[in-house]
Design a protein around this motif. Structure first.
Motif, PDB file in Angstrom:
ATOM      1  N   PHE A  33      74.514   0.545  16.816  1.00 18.14           N
ATOM      2  CA  PHE A  33      74.054   1.789  17.411  1.00 18.14           C
ATOM      3  C   PHE A  33      75.028   2.946  17.180  1.00 18.14           C
ATOM      4  CE2 PHE A  33      70.189   0.809  19.656  1.00 18.14           C
ATOM      5  CZ  PHE A  33      70.200  -0.569  19.707  1.00 18.14           C
ATOM      6  N   SER A  34      75.876   2.815  16.165  1.00 19.38           N
ATOM      7  CA  SER A  34      76.900   3.827  15.950  1.00 19.38           C
ATOM      8  C   SER A  34      76.311   5.179  15.598  1.00 19.38           C
ATOM      9  CB  SER A  34      77.872   3.379  14.858  1.00 19.38           C
ATOM     10  OG  SER A  34      77.166   3.144  13.656  1.00 19.38           O
ATOM     11  N   SER A  35      75.094   5.205  15.050  1.00 22.09           N
ATOM     12  CA  SER A  35      74.480   6.480  14.676  1.00 22.09           C
ATOM     13  C   SER A  35      73.452   6.939  15.700  1.00 22.09           C
ATOM     14  CB  SER A  35      73.815   6.357  13.309  1.00 22.09           C
ATOM     15  OG  SER A  35      72.814   5.364  13.340  1.00 22.09           O
ATOM     16  N   TYR A  36      73.375   6.275  16.847  1.00 20.69           N
ATOM     17  CA  TYR A  36      72.377   6.600  17.857  1.00 20.69           C
ATOM     18  C   TYR A  36      73.031   7.188  19.093  1.00 20.69           C
ATOM     19  CZ  TYR A  36      68.466   4.307  15.526  1.00 20.69           C
ATOM     20  OH  TYR A  36      67.473   3.988  14.651  1.00 20.69           O
ATOM     21  N   GLY A  37      72.344   8.173  19.653  1.00 18.18           N
ATOM     22  CA  GLY A  37      72.700   8.637  20.985  1.00 18.18           C
ATOM     23  C   GLY A  37      72.052   7.720  22.011  1.00 18.18           C
ATOM     24  N   MET A  38      72.743   7.499  23.114  1.00 11.88           N
ATOM     25  CA  MET A  38      72.243   6.638  24.180  1.00 11.88           C
ATOM     26  C   MET A  38      71.951   7.488  25.404  1.00 11.88           C
ATOM     27  SD  MET A  38      72.270   3.735  22.693  1.00 11.88           S
ATOM     28  CE  MET A  38      71.879   2.656  24.065  1.00 11.88           C
ATOM     29  N   GLY A  39      70.872   7.164  26.093  1.00 14.10           N
ATOM     30  CA  GLY A  39      70.495   7.952  27.253  1.00 14.10           C
ATOM     31  C   GLY A  39      70.009   7.100  28.401  1.00 14.10           C
ATOM     32  N   TRP A  40      70.072   7.688  29.585  1.00 13.92           N
ATOM     33  CA  TRP A  40      69.485   7.106  30.785  1.00 13.92           C
ATOM     34  C   TRP A  40      68.420   8.068  31.305  1.00 13.92           C
ATOM     35  CZ3 TRP A  40      70.286   2.303  32.708  1.00 13.92           C
ATOM     36  CH2 TRP A  40      71.427   1.619  32.299  1.00 13.92           C
ATOM     37  N   PHE A  41      67.289   7.510  31.669  1.00 16.07           N
ATOM     38  CA  PHE A  41      66.190   8.255  32.274  1.00 16.07           C
ATOM     39  C   PHE A  41      65.779   7.540  33.552  1.00 16.07           C
ATOM     40  CE2 PHE A  41      65.012  11.245  28.907  1.00 16.07           C
ATOM     41  CZ  PHE A  41      65.716  10.711  27.832  1.00 16.07           C
ATOM     42  N   ARG A  42      65.014   8.233  34.369  1.00 16.51           N
ATOM     43  CA  ARG A  42      64.480   7.592  35.566  1.00 16.51           C
ATOM     44  C   ARG A  42      63.072   8.093  35.816  1.00 16.51           C
ATOM     45  NH1 ARG A  42      68.314  10.441  40.219  1.00 16.51           N
ATOM     46  NH2 ARG A  42      67.392  12.541  40.112  1.00 16.51           N
ATOM     47  N   GLN A  43      62.298   7.258  36.491  1.00 19.23           N
ATOM     48  CA  GLN A  43      60.927   7.627  36.814  1.00 19.23           C
ATOM     49  C   GLN A  43      60.587   7.119  38.206  1.00 19.23           C
ATOM     50  OE1 GLN A  43      57.986   6.428  33.914  1.00 19.23           O
ATOM     51  NE2 GLN A  43      56.566   8.024  34.604  1.00 19.23           N
ATOM     52  N   ALA A  44      60.259   8.062  39.075  1.00 19.42           N
ATOM     53  CA  ALA A  44      59.832   7.742  40.429  1.00 19.42           C
ATOM     54  C   ALA A  44      58.304   7.675  40.450  1.00 19.42           C
ATOM     55  CB  ALA A  44      60.333   8.800  41.394  1.00 19.42           C
ATOM     56  N   PRO A  45      57.714   6.969  41.419  1.00 18.18           N
ATOM     57  CA  PRO A  45      56.258   6.851  41.491  1.00 18.18           C
ATOM     58  C   PRO A  45      55.586   8.224  41.526  1.00 18.18           C
ATOM     59  CG  PRO A  45      57.287   5.293  42.975  1.00 18.18           C
ATOM     60  CD  PRO A  45      58.384   6.172  42.449  1.00 18.18           C
TER      61      PRO A  45
END
Length: 123
Positions: free
Chosen positions: A29-41
């Motif tokens: 994953f050296s060429s990828y950006g990593m992200g966190w997302f969230r989803q509420a009901p």
């Protein structure tokens, strides 16, 4: 087979902390950006935090800035989301994702997604 596996979610009281982990496997994953997302009901998926895999930059959503931190462990091929001073409005399913577009906060530009982990903050 690319896999992102989140862990670390759970039930916590307001003001508490949790650390989410995202273990990446199946490719480099050296060429990828990593992200966190969230989803509420009943709500759209929301950007939380992102970083380059090299760690050269990070981006944190205003709603969690000062409380959440994103980091990574090269040796473990793992990305973390440290969440402090949690609030009931942080309750959601949290997803880890990888994108070839570094720095993006747009969910549709992330091509790999984990299964999600539930975070519930009680008041």
């Amino acid at each position: 087979q690319v896999q992102l596996v989140e862990s670390g979610g759970g039930l916590v009281q307001a003001g508490g902390s949790l650390r989410l982990s995202c273990a990446a496997s199946g490719r480099t994953f050296s060429s990828y950006g990593m992200g966190w997302f969230r989803q509420a009901p009943g709500r759209e998926r929301e950007f939380v935090a992102a970083m380059s895999w090299s760690g050269g930059w990070t981006n944190i959503a205003e709603s969690v800035k000062g409380r959440f931190t994103i980091s990574r462990d090269y040796a473990q091929n793992t990305v973390y989301l440290q969440m402090n001073s949690l609030k009931p409005e942080d309750t959601a399913v949290y997803y880890c994702a990888a994108s070839p577009v570094a720095g993006t906060t747009t969910p549709r530009l992330y091509v790999y997604w984990g299964q999600g982990t539930q975070v519930t903050v009680s008041s």
